[in-house]
Design an enzyme around this catalytic site. Structure first.
Site, short mmCIF file in Angstrom:
data_model
loop_
_atom_site.label_atom_id
_atom_site.label_comp_id
_atom_site.label_asym_id
_atom_site.label_seq_id
_atom_site.Cartn_x
_atom_site.Cartn_y
_atom_site.Cartn_z
N LYS A 67 0.83 -1.21 0.00
CA LYS A 67 0.00 0.00 0.00
C LYS A 67 0.86 1.25 0.00
O LYS A 67 0.59 2.21 -0.74
CB LYS A 67 -0.94 -0.02 1.20
CG LYS A 67 -2.00 -1.11 1.10
CD LYS A 67 -2.84 -1.23 2.37
CE LYS A 67 -3.85 -2.35 2.25
NZ LYS A 67 -4.69 -2.50 3.47
N CYS A 174 -0.62 0.85 6.10
CA CYS A 174 -0.95 0.00 7.25
C CYS A 174 -1.86 -1.14 6.80
O CYS A 174 -2.64 -1.00 5.85
CB CYS A 174 -1.69 0.79 8.33
SG CYS A 174 -0.84 2.26 8.92
N ASP A 175 -1.77 -2.25 7.51
CA ASP A 175 -2.73 -3.34 7.30
C ASP A 175 -2.84 -4.15 8.58
O ASP A 175 -1.84 -4.35 9.29
CB ASP A 175 -2.31 -4.25 6.16
CG ASP A 175 -3.42 -5.22 5.78
OD1 ASP A 175 -4.33 -4.79 5.04
OD2 ASP A 175 -3.40 -6.37 6.24
N SER A 176 -4.06 -4.60 8.88
CA SER A 176 -4.31 -5.33 10.12
C SER A 176 -4.93 -6.69 9.84
O SER A 176 -5.73 -6.85 8.90
CB SER A 176 -5.23 -4.53 11.04
OG SER A 176 -4.68 -3.28 11.37
N GLY A 211 0.62 -4.20 10.47
CA GLY A 211 1.88 -3.89 9.81
C GLY A 211 1.94 -2.44 9.41
O GLY A 211 0.91 -1.83 9.06
#
Length: 491
Positions: A67, A174-176, A211
């Site tokens: 991203k 960001c990624d969750s 992340g």
């Protein structure tokens, strides 16, 4: 604080925006549009494993990096197209014409010589009464505006811009994902999937991983890391599950729950970083910024006095006016500025837009231009103009126009050539119209990318005057059409 370093958030997540805003940072939002399953498949193939073999930490780091890199490339495209701009930058000073008129008017009153008036009086029509939604209306038709002309290249080279910054802007991806009983969970997307997950989570303990990837646009350097928190859920009931699903909240959030929303009441305890559960870990982001040599406080651009925009009302009737969708967010550079012309204009750093033209492959003549049918809640809603908006912190007017025209109308900067501009300079505020053509062999497919447009169309150039145009566009169009045709002959 002067000249804070801009932060670009590669996400439209409201919880992430809220976390940053409450911590003193108003980010620019640029959605990455990354295909998450495809990104995981590609990286797994590179590593010679299946996606199912990737750990939760590896997955969130892969997606956060993808991203951030996608938005980084998008900004590189904007900066590259802006840096390659050529042709003339014409600057018009309408208020100097108004001041000159006033001086002549005073002399005429003293001498009784009305013939000495070189410019007609500017008056506001009844439909131009200033209110919260049309205060930026400007109509200088019939006014001889003094102008100067300079090279765009000289202007671009000598002003602050993305390419001239020594540090920043910083781009944060960001990624969750939620880990429960060894299985990774992202967003459920459907009530059925959410129901199954919520039942499995009842009375259980899981981990939320987020992340982060932070890229410095000026240097290309990046820093990455992941945050982790352990959550203990209560023994909520089936009724709780159904009512929670009915709110819609769990459908588009990692793990089917939130800490800051309806779901927060069902989390008994947390071990680790609570901000990471919301989707953006402030302590981790601070550490990553430090790795890139950036002080966290250098990102602060929000003061306690900053507030959400007030509800708008018509100044004549008192009726509430249409407001922007709730999804629209305040970004750096947004806001009204009091202008020397006596009106308020949108854009604390000024504003700009792209007038994109298409030429005939046979004759080279201009055949169409991209026009935006403005949303009803916008200034002069329902009229036609060009896509654009407020210039963000750290951008040049051309960069801002390219960014805004993509966000609103899908005008891809890598497919166009900037060939000139016109800046209407009011002193404390200015609007820059950027003239551009499709590059040979390239085709732009305009479409509404957000809620600021009802329609985006390639409009035949001869039909433009027949549309209900934004006041400024109606005033400027004859000169703009003439200049486009001249540019087409000379490019």
């Amino acid at each position: 604080m002067s000249n804070p370093i801009p932060l670009i958030l590669a996400s439209k997540s409201k919880p992430r925006r809220d976390v940053l805003f409450s911590a003193g940072i108003c980010p620019t939002i640029r959605v990455s549009n990354v295909d998450e399953p495809a990104a995981l498949e590609r990286e797994a193939a590179v590593r010679g494993v299946a996606v199912s073999d990737l750990s939760v930490e590896q997955r969130v780091m892969i997606l956060a990096t993808a991203k951030a890199e996608a938005v980084h490339q998008a900004y590189r495209n904007v900066a590259s197209t802006a840096a390659a701009a050529h042709g003339d930058r014409v600057i018009g000073y309408p208020l100097k014409a108004v001041a000159e008129f006033s001086e002549h008017s005073d002399n005429a009153e003293n001498t009784g010589d009305s013939a000495s008036l070189e410019h007609p009086r500017i008056t506001l029509r009844a439909d131009e009464v200033q209110s919260a939604s049309d205060v930026n209306t400007r109509d200088f038709s019939g006014i001889t505006i003094p102008t100067i002309t300079e090279s765009i290249a000289d202007f671009v080279d000598g002003k602050p811009s993305l390419t001239r910054a020594k540090v920043g802007p910083l781009i944060l991806g960001c990624d969750s994902m939620f880990l429960l009983d060894g299985e990774c969970y992202g967003k459920p997307h459907s009530a059925e999937v959410a129901r199954k997950r919520l039942r499995a989570m009842r009375g259980a303990t899981g981990e939320l991983w987020t992340g982060h990837c932070l890229i410095d646009f000026a240097t290309g350097r990046f820093a990455r890391g992941a945050s982790r928190a352990t959550l203990h859920f209560c023994e909520y009931s089936d009724t709780d599950i159904e009512r929670y699903i009915a709110t819609g909240e769990p459908l588009e959030v990692a793990g089917s729950f939130t800490l800051e929303g309806f779901g927060g009441a069902f989390i008994d305890s947390i071990e680790g970083d609570p901000h990471g559960i919301i989707g953006l870990s402030l302590p981790l982001a601070r550490r990553l910024a430090a790795e890139l040599g950036v002080e966290w406080t250098d990102l602060w651009n929000v003061t306690r006095a900053d507030q959400e925009p007030n509800v708008e009302h018509d100044s004549r009737t008192g009726a509430a006016k249409p407001l922007p969708p709730k999804e629209n967010v305040h970004q750096p550079g947004d806001g009204w500025i009091d202008c020397d012309c006596g009106r308020k204009h949108w854009g604390m750093n000024g504003a700009s837009g792209v007038l994109l033209a298409r030429r005939s492959e046979q004759t080279g003549e201009v055949t169409h231009v991209v026009m935006q049918h403005r949303a009803v809640w916008s200034a002069e809603g329902g009229t036609w103009g060009i896509p654009g908006g407020a210039t963000a912190d750290g951008e040049s007017p051309i960069e801002g126009a390219l960014r805004e025209s993509y966000e609103e109308a899908n005008i891809t900067p890598e497919d166009i050539d900037v060939v000139g501009s016109y800046c209407e300079d009011h002193g404390p505020w200015a609007y820059t119209t950027v003239f551009a053509f499709e590059k040979p062999g390239h085709h732009v497919n305009p479409k509404p990318n957000d809620d600021e447009s009802m329609e985006i169309e390639w409009v035949p150039i001869e039909e433009v005057p027949n549309r209900k145009l934004l006041t400024a566009m109606r005033t400027d169009w004859p000169n703009f059409a003439s200049r486009l045709r001249s540019l087409a002959r000379n490019c």
